[in-house]
Scaffold this motif. Structure first.
Motif, mmCIF file in Angstrom:
data_model
loop_
_atom_site.group_PDB
_atom_site.id
_atom_site.type_symbol
_atom_site.label_atom_id
_atom_site.label_comp_id
_atom_site.label_asym_id
_atom_site.label_seq_id
_atom_site.Cartn_x
_atom_site.Cartn_y
_atom_site.Cartn_z
ATOM 1 N N ALA A 49 -7.619 4.176 132.100
ATOM 2 C CA ALA A 49 -7.564 3.228 130.983
ATOM 3 C C ALA A 49 -6.461 3.688 130.051
ATOM 4 C CB ALA A 49 -8.903 3.169 130.250
ATOM 5 N N ASN A 50 -5.670 2.748 129.562
ATOM 6 C CA ASN A 50 -4.548 3.078 128.689
ATOM 7 C C ASN A 50 -4.516 2.131 127.495
ATOM 8 O OD1 ASN A 50 -2.810 5.122 130.365
ATOM 9 N ND2 ASN A 50 -3.329 3.480 131.804
ATOM 10 N N THR A 51 -4.286 2.706 126.334
ATOM 11 C CA THR A 51 -4.137 1.909 125.119
ATOM 12 C C THR A 51 -2.837 2.292 124.434
ATOM 13 O OG1 THR A 51 -6.527 1.745 124.778
ATOM 14 C CG2 THR A 51 -5.135 1.330 122.877
ATOM 15 N N ASP A 52 -2.108 1.295 124.007
ATOM 16 C CA ASP A 52 -0.881 1.467 123.239
ATOM 17 C C ASP A 52 -0.998 0.548 122.024
ATOM 18 O OD1 ASP A 52 1.757 0.980 122.187
ATOM 19 O OD2 ASP A 52 2.582 1.829 124.018
ATOM 20 N N ALA A 53 -0.902 1.115 120.834
ATOM 21 C CA ALA A 53 -1.129 0.323 119.622
ATOM 22 C C ALA A 53 -0.154 -0.835 119.486
ATOM 23 C CB ALA A 53 -1.043 1.218 118.389
ATOM 24 N N PHE A 54 0.986 -0.773 120.174
ATOM 25 C CA PHE A 54 1.981 -1.830 120.056
ATOM 26 C C PHE A 54 1.986 -2.738 121.283
ATOM 27 C CE2 PHE A 54 3.339 1.660 117.392
ATOM 28 C CZ PHE A 54 3.597 1.012 116.194
ATOM 29 N N GLY A 55 2.035 -2.164 122.485
ATOM 30 C CA GLY A 55 2.135 -2.976 123.685
ATOM 31 C C GLY A 55 0.806 -3.371 124.298
ATOM 32 N N ASN A 56 -0.243 -2.602 124.003
ATOM 33 C CA ASN A 56 -1.557 -2.853 124.603
ATOM 34 C C ASN A 56 -2.634 -2.379 123.632
ATOM 35 O OD1 ASN A 56 -3.290 -3.683 126.705
ATOM 36 N ND2 ASN A 56 -3.396 -1.616 127.545
ATOM 37 N N PRO A 57 -2.767 -3.042 122.480
ATOM 38 C CA PRO A 57 -3.594 -2.519 121.389
ATOM 39 C C PRO A 57 -5.088 -2.677 121.637
ATOM 40 C CG PRO A 57 -2.729 -4.666 120.816
ATOM 41 C CD PRO A 57 -2.107 -4.300 122.136
ATOM 42 N N THR A 78 -10.571 4.155 125.885
ATOM 43 C CA THR A 78 -9.490 4.575 125.003
ATOM 44 C C THR A 78 -9.380 3.603 123.832
ATOM 45 O OG1 THR A 78 -7.881 3.286 126.284
ATOM 46 C CG2 THR A 78 -8.161 5.591 126.885
ATOM 47 N N SER A 79 -8.861 4.086 122.737
ATOM 48 C CA SER A 79 -8.600 3.219 121.585
ATOM 49 C C SER A 79 -7.402 3.763 120.827
ATOM 50 C CB SER A 79 -9.819 3.141 120.651
ATOM 51 O OG SER A 79 -10.074 4.402 120.057
ATOM 52 N N ALA A 80 -6.699 2.879 120.165
ATOM 53 C CA ALA A 80 -5.560 3.272 119.340
ATOM 54 C C ALA A 80 -5.356 2.197 118.286
ATOM 55 C CB ALA A 80 -4.303 3.437 120.189
ATOM 56 N N GLY A 81 -5.117 2.615 117.072
ATOM 57 C CA GLY A 81 -4.928 1.655 115.997
ATOM 58 C C GLY A 81 -4.645 2.360 114.694
ATOM 59 N N GLU A 82 -4.512 1.581 113.640
ATOM 60 C CA GLU A 82 -4.181 2.124 112.327
ATOM 61 C C GLU A 82 -5.288 3.038 111.831
ATOM 62 O OE1 GLU A 82 -1.749 0.081 108.803
ATOM 63 O OE2 GLU A 82 -3.799 -0.667 108.986
ATOM 64 N N ALA A 83 -4.894 4.190 111.294
ATOM 65 C CA ALA A 83 -5.877 5.155 110.805
ATOM 66 C C ALA A 83 -6.424 4.755 109.443
ATOM 67 C CB ALA A 83 -5.257 6.550 110.735
ATOM 68 N N ASP A 84 -5.552 4.347 108.526
ATOM 69 C CA ASP A 84 -5.959 3.982 107.174
ATOM 70 C C ASP A 84 -5.030 2.898 106.646
ATOM 71 O OD1 ASP A 84 -8.159 5.861 106.267
ATOM 72 O OD2 ASP A 84 -6.659 7.300 106.950
ATOM 73 N N THR A 85 -5.566 2.021 105.835
ATOM 74 C CA THR A 85 -4.730 1.017 105.152
ATOM 75 C C THR A 85 -4.440 1.542 103.745
ATOM 76 O OG1 THR A 85 -6.750 -0.150 104.507
ATOM 77 C CG2 THR A 85 -5.619 -0.912 106.488
ATOM 78 N N LEU A 86 -3.550 2.522 103.678
ATOM 79 C CA LEU A 86 -3.233 3.182 102.426
ATOM 80 C C LEU A 86 -1.750 3.025 102.123
ATOM 81 C CD1 LEU A 86 -5.152 6.520 103.072
ATOM 82 C CD2 LEU A 86 -5.899 4.662 101.592
ATOM 83 N N ASP A 87 -1.416 3.109 100.841
ATOM 84 C CA ASP A 87 -0.015 3.068 100.470
ATOM 85 C C ASP A 87 0.692 4.314 100.990
ATOM 86 O OD1 ASP A 87 -0.393 0.690 99.146
ATOM 87 O OD2 ASP A 87 -0.785 1.670 97.207
ATOM 88 N N GLY A 88 1.958 4.161 101.301
ATOM 89 C CA GLY A 88 2.729 5.282 101.807
ATOM 90 C C GLY A 88 3.895 4.780 102.624
ATOM 91 N N PRO A 89 4.473 5.638 103.440
ATOM 92 C CA PRO A 89 5.606 5.241 104.276
ATOM 93 C C PRO A 89 5.176 4.173 105.281
ATOM 94 C CG PRO A 89 5.426 7.630 104.140
ATOM 95 C CD PRO A 89 4.169 7.058 103.562
ATOM 96 N N PRO A 90 6.141 3.466 105.870
ATOM 97 C CA PRO A 90 5.802 2.462 106.888
ATOM 98 C C PRO A 90 4.998 3.083 108.022
ATOM 99 C CG PRO A 90 8.109 2.297 106.259
ATOM 100 C CD PRO A 90 7.584 3.542 105.608
ATOM 101 N N HIS A 91 4.070 2.314 108.549
ATOM 102 C CA HIS A 91 3.190 2.803 109.602
ATOM 103 C C HIS A 91 3.861 2.622 110.965
ATOM 104 C CE1 HIS A 91 -0.399 1.867 106.735
ATOM 105 N NE2 HIS A 91 0.398 2.793 106.281
ATOM 106 N N ASN A 92 4.886 3.409 111.204
ATOM 107 C CA ASN A 92 5.578 3.272 112.471
ATOM 108 C C ASN A 92 5.377 4.521 113.323
ATOM 109 O OD1 ASN A 92 7.083 5.072 111.042
ATOM 110 N ND2 ASN A 92 8.943 3.852 110.983
ATOM 111 N N GLY A 93 5.746 4.415 114.581
ATOM 112 C CA GLY A 93 5.586 5.534 115.499
ATOM 113 C C GLY A 93 4.714 5.169 116.682
ATOM 114 N N ASP A 94 4.697 6.044 117.657
ATOM 115 C CA ASP A 94 3.910 5.819 118.861
ATOM 116 C C ASP A 94 2.441 6.127 118.605
ATOM 117 O OD1 ASP A 94 6.110 5.092 120.351
ATOM 118 O OD2 ASP A 94 6.520 7.137 121.022
ATOM 119 N N ASP A 95 1.577 5.397 119.317
ATOM 120 C CA ASP A 95 0.138 5.592 119.198
ATOM 121 C C ASP A 95 -0.470 5.218 120.538
ATOM 122 O OD1 ASP A 95 -2.326 6.132 117.931
ATOM 123 O OD2 ASP A 95 -2.605 4.001 117.510
ATOM 124 N N THR A 96 -0.818 6.204 121.344
ATOM 125 C CA THR A 96 -1.270 5.939 122.706
ATOM 126 C C THR A 96 -2.470 6.797 123.050
ATOM 127 O OG1 THR A 96 0.235 7.604 123.632
ATOM 128 C CG2 THR A 96 1.056 5.335 123.490
#
Length: 248
Positions: A147-155, A107-125
């Motif tokens: 296997a578990n991935t959480d972009a915030f708690g287990n990136p 499993t993997s989870a992380g930022e999709a793009d480093t682009l300007d826009g709204p804050p990159h918040n929300g769940d990603d699992t």
């Protein structure tokens, strides 16, 4: 002697992709057939920052292997899941057989793009799961792992790997459940992949549910190597039950 192989229960398939767009509009696809995959994707162009979404599943039931991906760039929610329940039976001259079990998931989870826009918040699992037990006794587990991935708690990327020999009964039906599930909000990408594989000594054989194979996956799909396009909607035509010959 071991009991004769019986007609195994049919596999149970389920695939779903759900998207909630930035406007709040929802789009969904689901299938309980042996689909090769589902896809929902699109863009919104009337904003000063990029907005896109792509949720997909991709399956190869000749392995079998399952893959799910969710890519969300400044939209609301993208989620996808592929699951499979199938059955296996081992045959041979004795009442037990040492079965070599190989399985892995990642499993993997992380930022999709480093682009300007709204804050990159929300769940990603992302979750990849595999379990096996006797079909007549769900408490008689052979294995259960995830296997578990959480972009915030287990990136980052996480995986499980099974490489074990279990003494199983011949003439007994075993049930296997595998699934890959992903969820992405804000500006994130999540992927999940899982596959199991069995081998038995010479003189024994493996029978699987109609339409389900028993083979090693060639490679694990990754976002850069697996474009998010439909991989063949609708039922796959499997002509005969696969019987895997004995392998050392």
């Amino acid at each position: 002697c071991a009991a004769q192989a019986t007609t195994l229960p049919d596999p149970i398939y389920y695939n779903v992709v759900n998207v909630t767009k930035r406007s709040g509009q929802q789009e969904s696809q689901s299938s309980a057939l042996a689909t090769g995959g589902l896809l929902i994707s699109g863009t919104q162009d009337n904003l000063p920052f990029p907005v896109s979404w792509a949720g997909s599943t991709s399956n190869d039931f000749t392995v079998p292997s399952l893959y799910a991906s969710a890519r969300n760039v400044n939209s609301q929610v993208v989620e996808a899941e592929s699951s499979l329940t199938y059955y296996v039976e081992f045959s041979g001259s004795t009442s037990t057989v040492p079965v070599h079990i190989l399985a892995h998931g990642d499993t993997s989870a992380g930022e999709a793009d480093t682009l300007d826009g709204p804050p990159h918040n929300g769940d990603d699992t992302a979750t990849a799961f595999a379990a096996m037990h006797r079909a007549d006794d769900p408490f008689a587990e052979v294995f259960r792992t995830a296997a578990n991935t959480d972009a915030f708690g287990n990136p980052g990327s996480h995986l499980f790997s099974i490489d074990q020999v279990s003494t199983l009964q011949t003439g007994i039906v075993y049930e296997i459940l595998i699934y890959a599930s992903v969820h992405a909000e804000g500006n994130y990408l999540a992927t999940a992949f899982v596959d199991p594989y069995f081998t038995v000594p010479d003189g024994y054989s493996i029978e699987t549910s109609f339409g389900i194979g028993n083979a090693l996956a060639a490679t694990t799909p990754i976002p850069g190597a697996l474009p998010l396009f439909a991989t063949g909607l609708g039922a796959l035509g499997f002509a005969v039950r696969r019987k895997a010959g004995a392998r050392a």
